[in-house]
Design a protein around this motif. Sequence first.
Motif, mmCIF file in Angstrom:
data_model
loop_
_atom_site.group_PDB
_atom_site.id
_atom_site.type_symbol
_atom_site.label_atom_id
_atom_site.label_comp_id
_atom_site.label_asym_id
_atom_site.label_seq_id
_atom_site.Cartn_x
_atom_site.Cartn_y
_atom_site.Cartn_z
ATOM 1 N N LEU A 132 5.812 90.302 1.207
ATOM 2 C CA LEU A 132 6.631 89.151 1.252
ATOM 3 C C LEU A 132 7.904 89.681 0.171
ATOM 4 O O LEU A 132 7.946 90.417 -0.514
ATOM 5 N N PHE A 133 9.123 89.528 0.769
ATOM 6 C CA PHE A 133 10.535 89.684 0.192
ATOM 7 C C PHE A 133 11.072 88.431 -0.130
ATOM 8 O O PHE A 133 11.354 87.667 0.834
ATOM 9 N N ARG A 134 10.953 88.278 -1.634
ATOM 10 C CA ARG A 134 11.293 86.947 -1.968
ATOM 11 C C ARG A 134 12.449 87.236 -3.451
ATOM 12 O O ARG A 134 11.695 87.935 -4.230
ATOM 13 N N GLU A 135 13.520 86.881 -3.124
ATOM 14 C CA GLU A 135 14.572 86.811 -4.051
ATOM 15 C C GLU A 135 14.493 88.138 -5.086
ATOM 16 O O GLU A 135 14.262 88.341 -6.165
ATOM 17 N N GLY A 136 14.464 89.378 -4.154
ATOM 18 C CA GLY A 136 14.624 90.629 -4.754
ATOM 19 C C GLY A 136 13.321 91.294 -4.930
ATOM 20 O O GLY A 136 13.631 92.514 -5.239
ATOM 21 N N GLU A 137 12.283 90.494 -4.996
ATOM 22 C CA GLU A 137 10.988 91.322 -5.299
ATOM 23 C C GLU A 137 10.120 91.372 -3.793
ATOM 24 O O GLU A 137 10.464 90.775 -2.883
ATOM 25 N N THR A 138 9.534 92.522 -3.826
ATOM 26 C CA THR A 138 8.561 93.007 -2.595
ATOM 27 C C THR A 138 7.137 92.800 -3.392
ATOM 28 O O THR A 138 6.825 93.427 -3.995
ATOM 29 N N ARG A 139 6.391 92.028 -2.641
ATOM 30 C CA ARG A 139 5.231 91.432 -3.168
ATOM 31 C C ARG A 139 4.148 91.735 -2.072
ATOM 32 O O ARG A 139 4.191 91.819 -0.837
ATOM 33 N N SER A 140 2.712 91.853 -2.544
ATOM 34 C CA SER A 140 1.847 92.283 -1.523
ATOM 35 C C SER A 140 0.434 91.677 -2.130
ATOM 36 O O SER A 140 0.416 90.917 -3.232
ATOM 37 N N GLY A 141 -0.899 91.488 -1.597
ATOM 38 C CA GLY A 141 -1.894 90.901 -1.777
ATOM 39 C C GLY A 141 -1.962 89.354 -1.821
ATOM 40 O O GLY A 141 -1.219 89.036 -0.788
ATOM 41 N N VAL A 142 -2.710 88.795 -2.548
ATOM 42 C CA VAL A 142 -3.123 86.950 -2.319
ATOM 43 C C VAL A 142 -2.360 86.562 -3.287
ATOM 44 O O VAL A 142 -2.558 86.806 -4.497
ATOM 45 N N GLU A 143 -1.776 85.314 -3.140
ATOM 46 C CA GLU A 143 -1.106 84.647 -4.093
ATOM 47 C C GLU A 143 -1.279 83.100 -3.488
ATOM 48 O O GLU A 143 -1.593 82.806 -2.421
ATOM 49 N N GLU A 144 -0.926 82.256 -4.613
ATOM 50 C CA GLU A 144 -1.286 80.743 -3.990
ATOM 51 C C GLU A 144 0.371 80.475 -3.647
ATOM 52 O O GLU A 144 1.522 80.913 -4.309
ATOM 53 N N ASP A 145 0.613 79.756 -2.429
ATOM 54 C CA ASP A 145 2.014 79.357 -1.924
ATOM 55 C C ASP A 145 1.921 77.959 -1.561
ATOM 56 O O ASP A 145 0.936 77.443 -1.335
ATOM 57 N N LEU A 146 3.527 77.560 -1.092
ATOM 58 C CA LEU A 146 3.640 76.261 -0.873
ATOM 59 C C LEU A 146 3.823 76.131 0.812
ATOM 60 O O LEU A 146 4.523 76.982 1.309
ATOM 61 N N VAL A 147 3.063 75.312 1.280
ATOM 62 C CA VAL A 147 3.180 75.048 2.694
ATOM 63 C C VAL A 147 3.624 73.436 2.983
ATOM 64 O O VAL A 147 2.667 72.726 2.522
ATOM 65 N N VAL A 148 4.629 73.269 3.585
ATOM 66 C CA VAL A 148 5.084 71.916 3.645
ATOM 67 C C VAL A 148 4.804 71.478 4.977
ATOM 68 O O VAL A 148 4.422 70.014 4.966
ATOM 69 N N ASN A 149 4.842 71.876 6.110
ATOM 70 C CA ASN A 149 4.872 71.488 7.335
ATOM 71 C C ASN A 149 3.469 71.570 7.812
ATOM 72 O O ASN A 149 3.083 71.482 9.043
ATOM 73 N N ASN A 150 2.570 70.849 7.088
ATOM 74 C CA ASN A 150 1.113 70.687 7.296
ATOM 75 C C ASN A 150 1.019 69.551 8.371
ATOM 76 O O ASN A 150 1.625 68.417 8.106
ATOM 77 N N PRO A 151 0.031 69.894 9.369
ATOM 78 C CA PRO A 151 0.110 68.841 10.389
ATOM 79 C C PRO A 151 -0.525 67.438 9.879
ATOM 80 O O PRO A 151 -0.368 66.401 10.699
ATOM 81 N N ASP A 152 -1.205 67.598 8.773
ATOM 82 C CA ASP A 152 -1.949 66.442 8.289
ATOM 83 C C ASP A 152 -0.872 65.500 7.416
ATOM 84 O O ASP A 152 -0.583 65.793 6.492
ATOM 85 N N PRO A 153 -0.470 64.451 8.104
ATOM 86 C CA PRO A 153 0.770 63.591 7.523
ATOM 87 C C PRO A 153 0.354 63.090 6.100
ATOM 88 O O PRO A 153 1.287 62.707 5.134
ATOM 89 N N ASP A 154 -0.856 63.004 5.677
ATOM 90 C CA ASP A 154 -1.573 62.587 4.496
ATOM 91 C C ASP A 154 -1.183 63.645 3.382
ATOM 92 O O ASP A 154 -1.448 63.369 2.124
ATOM 93 N N GLU A 155 -1.442 65.016 3.901
ATOM 94 C CA GLU A 155 -1.118 66.327 2.808
ATOM 95 C C GLU A 155 -0.016 67.023 3.528
ATOM 96 O O GLU A 155 -0.332 68.268 3.650
ATOM 97 N N GLN A 156 1.279 66.577 3.705
ATOM 98 C CA GLN A 156 2.182 67.273 4.243
ATOM 99 C C GLN A 156 2.814 68.450 3.176
ATOM 100 O O GLN A 156 3.064 69.607 3.772
ATOM 101 N N ILE A 157 2.511 68.181 2.042
ATOM 102 C CA ILE A 157 2.642 69.345 1.091
ATOM 103 C C ILE A 157 1.501 69.658 0.480
ATOM 104 O O ILE A 157 0.817 68.958 -0.142
#
Length: 510
Positions: A132-157
Amino acid sequence: MLGGGNGVSRRLERDGFSVTRELAGGDVLIVSGPADSVDDLTGVRGVEGAVRDVQFQLEESAETEIPDEEGGESGGVESDWYENLWDKQNSDAVAANDIATGEGTQIGIIDTGVDYAHPDLTPNLDADAGRLFREGETRSGVEEDLVVNNPDPDEQIQRVKQHVASDVNGHGTHVAGIAAADPESGVGGPFGSGVQGVAPDADLISYRVFWWEDFSDEDEDPDWGPTTTTGDVLAAIDFGAEEGLDAVNLSLGTPPFPPRVHQDEVLRTIRLAYETVVRSAVNRGTVVVASAGNANTDLQRRGVFSLPNSTKGAMSISALAPNDERAFFSNFGTNEIDVGAGGGGYETNLKTFYGIREWVFTGAPLRRSDHPLEEGDEGELWLDEDGNVVFDPEEVAEVIEFESPAWPYPFNLVFSTTSPLNEGAPYGWKAGTSMSAPNTAGLVALVRELRPDASPNQVESAIKKGAEGGNGRSDPALGTGSINALNTVEALADDGGSGNGNRPGNGSDN
């Protein structure tokens, strides 16, 4: 910023800046410091130009459609979905796989990530190599992240714990499948056995450069969008070249810029940074494949350009319809397009949507053979006062009658893998130059399997020689023509041998 070597990094750090990444052998530097310090940077000896990093949002594919879980029973390995893959049929990709499959090659997908759990992709996905290249950092491994367009409308974020290079949007998964999905590893059940990439044995490397961000003001409703920065995209290109990837695919880009922006210091510096990094990647042996863009713009007209596809050294790929005509949305331009490839849609917006009414009203059957329209069948489109397609009779201002094309909507879009987490289904259709680029990146892998030492210029030349439908020059829509995988690999196989030039350091500009 531009400029490096001769102690520039040391001088910058001595002046209170932090050099987070050196690209293109140090000719481009990613630097962090106070927001108002650009003028201070330009005063450091050896710095040729400096601008603030530019953030931009993802331009979604021109069209997207996800099938319902209905339709025929699961069948053989390749028979389930091949009739939907007109892009592979047009380029003779499956026949080409009798000669080359991309084995031993690597394709970097610089995008929204790749679904690490998708069975069509996991056989080829080098999970540990993802970044993952994010804001100048190069990351690897497992992290918690945000997913917004989940197809379940009750849990979109939602927050999910997954590899940092996993898809958070769905776009990158579709792109990856076009290039290198393994047809022997599908999800089964009503969805069948799998789809076919151009290079089904190539290794896929996910370089995620997009993440979700809320662009609303404090007193407004949330306005989430996938975003990245120029510096992160450049870092991903450079990283892929440093890792020795055969190709990096960039199904992303800026809108077309008018020529007057050459007078804008920020954009002029950004364009030069792209040219420096791409040239460096090509000289190290990595083919840079870029989508031409979806603005229906003549990029040759009076100096109009977009990035990274207009960058010297990158292959710029236009989107073609099932009839090998330029898709209505695709950018074009003499000497701007290298080749065309399947990207979906037809020559006009309305022709692209022929069949959508029948498709929707019959419940979206899964298999192409179940579509209510066949070629030549009579159908109609309902349009509102603004010319938009509608389905409510009370909104209809105009009815257009037509004869169905060979590939009615949505089958004229490109069918590939999708991310269930993001889009609710493992397969679906999208259209855009985002789809034409990975069709070409997959072909790069086939060429590199047969010619592992070929320079990027030699790889590009082989693809152009195998293309069809061009006039031998740079056609505004097709470049040298529509890619044909079988023509390309047959010519290389007929030549015999596997060495053709010294790959490292033997790249050249377009």
